[in-house]
Design a protein around this motif. Structure first.
Motif, PDB file in Angstrom:
ATOM      1  N   ARG A 130      30.937   0.371  17.587  1.00  0.00           N
ATOM      2  CA  ARG A 130      31.743   0.677  18.769  1.00  0.00           C
ATOM      3  C   ARG A 130      31.996   2.174  18.888  1.00  0.00           C
ATOM      4  NH1 ARG A 130      36.374  -4.042  18.891  1.00  0.00           N
ATOM      5  NH2 ARG A 130      35.001  -5.734  19.526  1.00  0.00           N
ATOM      6  N   LYS A 131      32.259   2.814  17.760  1.00  0.00           N
ATOM      7  CA  LYS A 131      32.496   4.262  17.788  1.00  0.00           C
ATOM      8  C   LYS A 131      31.260   5.001  18.243  1.00  0.00           C
ATOM      9  CE  LYS A 131      36.106   4.521  14.282  1.00  0.00           C
ATOM     10  NZ  LYS A 131      36.447   4.998  12.940  1.00  0.00           N
ATOM     11  N   SER A 132      30.082   4.577  17.765  1.00  0.00           N
ATOM     12  CA  SER A 132      28.848   5.255  18.158  1.00  0.00           C
ATOM     13  C   SER A 132      28.561   5.027  19.639  1.00  0.00           C
ATOM     14  CB  SER A 132      27.669   4.798  17.296  1.00  0.00           C
ATOM     15  OG  SER A 132      27.413   3.427  17.493  1.00  0.00           O
ATOM     16  N   ARG A 133      28.861   3.839  20.158  1.00  0.00           N
ATOM     17  CA  ARG A 133      28.667   3.571  21.584  1.00  0.00           C
ATOM     18  C   ARG A 133      29.610   4.411  22.432  1.00  0.00           C
ATOM     19  NH1 ARG A 133      28.181  -2.983  21.929  1.00  0.00           N
ATOM     20  NH2 ARG A 133      26.217  -3.168  20.799  1.00  0.00           N
ATOM     21  N   ASN A 134      30.853   4.533  21.975  1.00  0.00           N
ATOM     22  CA  ASN A 134      31.833   5.330  22.707  1.00  0.00           C
ATOM     23  C   ASN A 134      31.440   6.793  22.745  1.00  0.00           C
ATOM     24  OD1 ASN A 134      33.370   3.100  23.305  1.00  0.00           O
ATOM     25  ND2 ASN A 134      34.762   3.377  21.571  1.00  0.00           N
ATOM     26  N   LYS A 135      30.884   7.300  21.666  1.00  0.00           N
ATOM     27  CA  LYS A 135      30.445   8.694  21.638  1.00  0.00           C
ATOM     28  C   LYS A 135      29.256   8.910  22.550  1.00  0.00           C
ATOM     29  CE  LYS A 135      32.124   9.787  17.031  1.00  0.00           C
ATOM     30  NZ  LYS A 135      31.762  10.139  15.644  1.00  0.00           N
TER      31      LYS A 135
ATOM     32  N   LEU B 240      34.247 -14.587   1.382  1.00  0.00           N
ATOM     33  CA  LEU B 240      34.400 -14.489   2.831  1.00  0.00           C
ATOM     34  C   LEU B 240      35.266 -13.301   3.237  1.00  0.00           C
ATOM     35  CD1 LEU B 240      34.735 -18.217   3.893  1.00  0.00           C
ATOM     36  CD2 LEU B 240      32.858 -16.663   4.386  1.00  0.00           C
ATOM     37  N   THR B 241      36.289 -13.039   2.467  1.00  0.00           N
ATOM     38  CA  THR B 241      37.141 -11.882   2.759  1.00  0.00           C
ATOM     39  C   THR B 241      36.343 -10.594   2.644  1.00  0.00           C
ATOM     40  OG1 THR B 241      39.086 -13.041   1.948  1.00  0.00           O
ATOM     41  CG2 THR B 241      39.219 -10.647   2.067  1.00  0.00           C
ATOM     42  N   PHE B 242      35.574 -10.483   1.583  1.00  0.00           N
ATOM     43  CA  PHE B 242      34.767  -9.278   1.376  1.00  0.00           C
ATOM     44  C   PHE B 242      33.732  -9.114   2.492  1.00  0.00           C
ATOM     45  CE2 PHE B 242      32.746  -5.913  -0.802  1.00  0.00           C
ATOM     46  CZ  PHE B 242      31.384  -6.099  -0.670  1.00  0.00           C
ATOM     47  N   LEU B 243      33.008 -10.174   2.780  1.00  0.00           N
ATOM     48  CA  LEU B 243      31.974 -10.096   3.812  1.00  0.00           C
ATOM     49  C   LEU B 243      32.571  -9.847   5.198  1.00  0.00           C
ATOM     50  CD1 LEU B 243      29.581 -12.954   2.657  1.00  0.00           C
ATOM     51  CD2 LEU B 243      29.265 -10.484   2.402  1.00  0.00           C
ATOM     52  N   SER B 244      33.706 -10.456   5.471  1.00  0.00           N
ATOM     53  CA  SER B 244      34.363 -10.246   6.763  1.00  0.00           C
ATOM     54  C   SER B 244      34.799  -8.798   6.928  1.00  0.00           C
ATOM     55  CB  SER B 244      35.577 -11.153   6.894  1.00  0.00           C
ATOM     56  OG  SER B 244      35.203 -12.484   6.764  1.00  0.00           O
ATOM     57  N   GLY B 245      35.311  -8.223   5.864  1.00  0.00           N
ATOM     58  CA  GLY B 245      35.699  -6.812   5.913  1.00  0.00           C
ATOM     59  C   GLY B 245      34.520  -5.911   6.194  1.00  0.00           C
ATOM     60  N   LYS B 246      33.399  -6.188   5.540  1.00  0.00           N
ATOM     61  CA  LYS B 246      32.183  -5.399   5.777  1.00  0.00           C
ATOM     62  C   LYS B 246      31.696  -5.575   7.209  1.00  0.00           C
ATOM     63  CE  LYS B 246      31.650  -3.564   1.780  1.00  0.00           C
ATOM     64  NZ  LYS B 246      31.787  -2.132   1.590  1.00  0.00           N
ATOM     65  N   LEU B 247      31.754  -6.805   7.715  1.00  0.00           N
ATOM     66  CA  LEU B 247      31.339  -7.068   9.094  1.00  0.00           C
ATOM     67  C   LEU B 247      32.223  -6.314  10.082  1.00  0.00           C
ATOM     68  CD1 LEU B 247      29.578  -8.675  11.100  1.00  0.00           C
ATOM     69  CD2 LEU B 247      31.285 -10.493  10.964  1.00  0.00           C
ATOM     70  N   LEU B 248      33.520  -6.326   9.843  1.00  0.00           N
ATOM     71  CA  LEU B 248      34.432  -5.601  10.732  1.00  0.00           C
ATOM     72  C   LEU B 248      34.172  -4.097  10.701  1.00  0.00           C
ATOM     73  CD1 LEU B 248      37.791  -7.484  10.167  1.00  0.00           C
ATOM     74  CD2 LEU B 248      36.376  -7.485  12.200  1.00  0.00           C
ATOM     75  N   ASP B 249      33.928  -3.554   9.519  1.00  0.00           N
ATOM     76  CA  ASP B 249      33.604  -2.126   9.418  1.00  0.00           C
ATOM     77  C   ASP B 249      32.335  -1.806  10.189  1.00  0.00           C
ATOM     78  OD1 ASP B 249      34.712  -1.737   5.960  1.00  0.00           O
ATOM     79  OD2 ASP B 249      35.826  -1.699   7.844  1.00  0.00           O
ATOM     80  N   PHE B 250      31.333  -2.680  10.094  1.00  0.00           N
ATOM     81  CA  PHE B 250      30.073  -2.480  10.804  1.00  0.00           C
ATOM     82  C   PHE B 250      30.304  -2.493  12.310  1.00  0.00           C
ATOM     83  CE2 PHE B 250      25.650  -2.452  11.485  1.00  0.00           C
ATOM     84  CZ  PHE B 250      25.361  -3.355  12.503  1.00  0.00           C
ATOM     85  N   ILE B 251      31.084  -3.467  12.786  1.00  0.00           N
ATOM     86  CA  ILE B 251      31.367  -3.568  14.221  1.00  0.00           C
ATOM     87  C   ILE B 251      32.136  -2.344  14.709  1.00  0.00           C
ATOM     88  CG2 ILE B 251      32.696  -4.871  15.941  1.00  0.00           C
ATOM     89  CD1 ILE B 251      31.983  -7.407  14.309  1.00  0.00           C
ATOM     90  N   LYS B 252      33.114  -1.904  13.930  1.00  0.00           N
ATOM     91  CA  LYS B 252      33.878  -0.714  14.312  1.00  0.00           C
ATOM     92  C   LYS B 252      32.992   0.519  14.391  1.00  0.00           C
ATOM     93  CE  LYS B 252      38.298  -2.229  12.411  1.00  0.00           C
ATOM     94  NZ  LYS B 252      39.282  -2.022  11.341  1.00  0.00           N
ATOM     95  N   SER B 253      32.077   0.670  13.442  1.00  0.00           N
ATOM     96  CA  SER B 253      31.195   1.843  13.463  1.00  0.00           C
ATOM     97  C   SER B 253      30.264   1.796  14.667  1.00  0.00           C
ATOM     98  CB  SER B 253      30.396   1.939  12.160  1.00  0.00           C
ATOM     99  OG  SER B 253      29.478   0.870  12.061  1.00  0.00           O
TER     100      SER B 253
END
Length: 87
Positions: A79-84, A64-77
């Protein structure tokens, strides 16, 4: 190459030093582990996913820790693309 000791006092002193070094290393590992755990996944998300981090070493918590980290990275990426795109 082994060290030769000439008295029990020398042996006792060396054992005390080694014990203190071991304690310092254990505390250092604990601090690093806790820091890494906090960096990998936020507390609220861990609780939301139902991960049992109280039980040490469970496979469920590691996955769960590993998958959650990957999910957070995906969400952050995303958001960055939407902001750009919005700029």
């Amino acid at each position: 190459m082994s060290k030769q000791y000439h008295s029990f006092k020398e042996i006792d002193e060396r054992l005390k030093v080694l014990d203190l070094q071991r304690q310092i290393d254990q505390e250092s590992i604990k601090l690093q582990f806790n820091s890494a755990k906090k960096d990998v996944i936020p507390y609220q998300l861990r609780q939301g996913l139902g991960a049992s981090f109280i039980q040490k070493g469970t496979i469920k918590s590691v996955v769960l820790t590993f998958l959650s980290g990957k999910l957070l990275d995906f969400i952050k990426s995303k958001r960055k693309s939407r902001n750009k795109e919005a700029s």
